[in-house]
Design a protein around this motif. Structure first.
Motif, PDB file in Angstrom:
ATOM      1  N   LEU A 136       2.120  -9.666  -7.717  1.00  0.00           N
ATOM      2  CA  LEU A 136       1.028  -9.421  -8.666  1.00  0.00           C
ATOM      3  C   LEU A 136       0.221  -8.193  -8.258  1.00  0.00           C
ATOM      4  CD1 LEU A 136      -0.378 -13.000  -9.441  1.00  0.00           C
ATOM      5  CD2 LEU A 136       0.646 -11.409 -11.078  1.00  0.00           C
ATOM      6  N   SER A 137      -0.004  -8.062  -6.943  1.00  0.00           N
ATOM      7  CA  SER A 137      -0.768  -6.934  -6.414  1.00  0.00           C
ATOM      8  C   SER A 137      -0.030  -5.614  -6.658  1.00  0.00           C
ATOM      9  CB  SER A 137      -1.030  -7.145  -4.926  1.00  0.00           C
ATOM     10  OG  SER A 137      -1.899  -6.170  -4.429  1.00  0.00           O
ATOM     11  N   THR A 139       2.118  -5.114  -9.170  1.00  0.00           N
ATOM     12  CA  THR A 139       2.052  -4.893 -10.624  1.00  0.00           C
ATOM     13  C   THR A 139       0.702  -4.273 -11.020  1.00  0.00           C
ATOM     14  OG1 THR A 139       3.468  -6.819 -10.910  1.00  0.00           O
ATOM     15  CG2 THR A 139       2.344  -6.028 -12.873  1.00  0.00           C
ATOM     16  N   ALA A 140      -0.343  -4.717 -10.330  1.00  0.00           N
ATOM     17  CA  ALA A 140      -1.698  -4.218 -10.631  1.00  0.00           C
ATOM     18  C   ALA A 140      -2.010  -2.900  -9.907  1.00  0.00           C
ATOM     19  CB  ALA A 140      -2.723  -5.274 -10.254  1.00  0.00           C
ATOM     20  N   ASN A 141      -0.992  -2.348  -9.220  1.00  0.00           N
ATOM     21  CA  ASN A 141      -1.155  -1.087  -8.467  1.00  0.00           C
ATOM     22  C   ASN A 141      -2.221  -1.151  -7.370  1.00  0.00           C
ATOM     23  OD1 ASN A 141       0.843   0.390  -9.854  1.00  0.00           O
ATOM     24  ND2 ASN A 141      -0.564   0.692 -11.567  1.00  0.00           N
ATOM     25  N   GLN A 142      -2.440  -2.380  -6.843  1.00  0.00           N
ATOM     26  CA  GLN A 142      -3.395  -2.515  -5.721  1.00  0.00           C
ATOM     27  C   GLN A 142      -2.731  -2.140  -4.395  1.00  0.00           C
ATOM     28  OE1 GLN A 142      -4.254  -6.552  -6.650  1.00  0.00           O
ATOM     29  NE2 GLN A 142      -6.132  -6.085  -7.760  1.00  0.00           N
ATOM     30  N   SER A 144       1.219  -0.251  -3.035  1.00  0.00           N
ATOM     31  CA  SER A 144       2.342   0.521  -3.594  1.00  0.00           C
ATOM     32  C   SER A 144       3.457   0.676  -2.565  1.00  0.00           C
ATOM     33  CB  SER A 144       1.845   1.900  -4.046  1.00  0.00           C
ATOM     34  OG  SER A 144       1.250   2.579  -2.954  1.00  0.00           O
TER      35      SER A 144
END
Length: 385
Positions: A136-137, A139-142, A144
């Motif tokens: 999820l992180s 996907t949210a670009n938190q 990379s």
């Protein structure tokens, strides 16, 4: 003062692998009685112990009852029941390193949090409860790609660590609590062994350089001294000492470090016990790491940490494609090489990348020692009969 030598004093060692075996060389040298606990009936340390017990290191009652019969308790592996060690300590037994130190180190997430709290330089990271949260992180670009994935518990010898470069690499990861660590562009992976006794006397060994196997994520060679500038070496020893003092650690602490492109020193992780990066010291140092650990946990004066000569250590691991009764092919050929001493760990069964022994090459000319180490690696093979 306690009489440790040729007396009824008993040292308990929780874990009986190769580190326990090599520690017991030193207890034999000093005629100190030992008790060893290990889950395997074939544990390498069983033969040198005065008393050997087979048992589960994670079972409270097993560790507690084993430790009750000793005066000082130490361990050679982090996967130990900490609650049992805490109870033994509360009842007046000396446990070194302390259970609270081990508790902080056992979980890699807690270990990283501790470095931030104590202002110790380390690579940026994010903690996750499970693989889903990590995805999820992403996907949210938190976070990379690329990053280094580490399971927070249970990882050793390259297990529980994975470089994640792209989406498909996520399929290799276990669904466990973990950290995602920023990949550091480093020049060198270094290590410093710090030793500290209960009186607070602290010494560091020279900085070593570690060369890793690209696939197994295991140390392949250890070079001492590291081929780095004196100023960087000094900084590495200072950072390692700061780590030891932050943990208020007693015994041996191996501090693994990154030397960045800008010559900064970052702490990777630590091990509160004798360590692969210090095996060279058996032939290379005035006081080897195992004797030093013994001196520290018994609150004796610490030994000289300087090297007698340059040394390179090469790990002997099980060859890929072989599992079964071990055979050290061409061991006689490496014995003919200059300055070579093999250490065979006593594990009867080999499997791919299992640590089965190491070889030290002692030579005042470090480049010559490194070349001989390469020859050792190319010559000896750990296979099956």
């Amino acid at each position: 003062m306690t009489s440790y030598f040729s007396s009824d004093f008993k040292l308990a060692v929780v874990g009986g692998g190769q580190l326990g075996k090599m520690l017991l060389y030193e207890t034999r040298k000093f005629d100190i009685q030992t008790r060893v606990l290990d889950p395997s009936p074939e544990a390498p340390a069983r033969l040198a112990a005065n008393y050997f017990e087979q048992g589960d290191l994670m079972d409270f009652d097993t560790v507690y009852n084993f430790g009750k019969e000793a005066d000082v308790i130490t361990f050679e592996i982090e996967a130990v029941n900490v609650e049992a060690l805490e109870r033994l300590q509360a009842e007046g037994k000396s446990v070194y390193p302390a259970p609270e130190t081990l508790r902080k180190i056992q979980n890699k997430g807690d270990q990283k949090d501790f470095y931030i709290e104590k202002n110790i330089p380390t690579a940026p990271y994010t903690r996750f409860e499970n693989l889903g949260a990590l995805k999820l992180s992403l996907t949210a670009n938190q976070i990379s790609f690329p990053f280094v994935w580490k399971s927070t518990t249970g990882g050793y010898d390259g297990k529980g660590v994975q470089v994640v470069r792209e989406q498909k690499d996520l399929d290799k990861l276990a669904d466990v609590p973990c950290i995602a660590e920023t990949m550091i562009p480093f020049k060198n992976e270094l290590a410093v062994i710090v030793v500290r006794n209960p009186k607070g006397e602290v010494k560091t060994y020279p900085v070593v350089e570690m060369e890793f196997h690209p696939e197994a994520n295991q140390v392949e060679y250890v070079v001492c001294p590291a081929r780095i500038d004196d100023a960087v070496a000094q900084k590495a020893r200072e950072v390692a000492t700061k780590v030891s003092e932050a943990f208020m650690h007693v015994g041996l602490l191996a501090v693994e470090l990154f030397q960045t492109k800008d010559d900064e020193i970052l702490v990777n992780e630590v091990a509160p016990r004798p360590h692969n990066s210090g095996h060279y010291s058996i032939e290379g140092s005035y006081t080897n790491q195992f004797e030093q650990h013994l001196r520290a946990v018994l609150n004796l004066p610490l030994g000289e940490t300087a090297s007698k000569t340059g040394a390179v250590m090469v790990n002997l691991v099980g060859e890929e494609g072989y599992q079964g009764d071990v055979y050290y092919e061409k061991i006689q050929d490496i014995l003919a090489l200059e300055g070579v001493t093999p250490h065979i760990y006593g594990k009867r069964e080999t499997r791919p990348f299992r640590k089965m022994g190491h070889v030290t090459i002692a030579n005042s000319d470090l480049s010559k020692a490194r070349a001989i180490a390469e020859k050792v690696k190319q010559t000896i093979r750990v296979i099956t009969k």
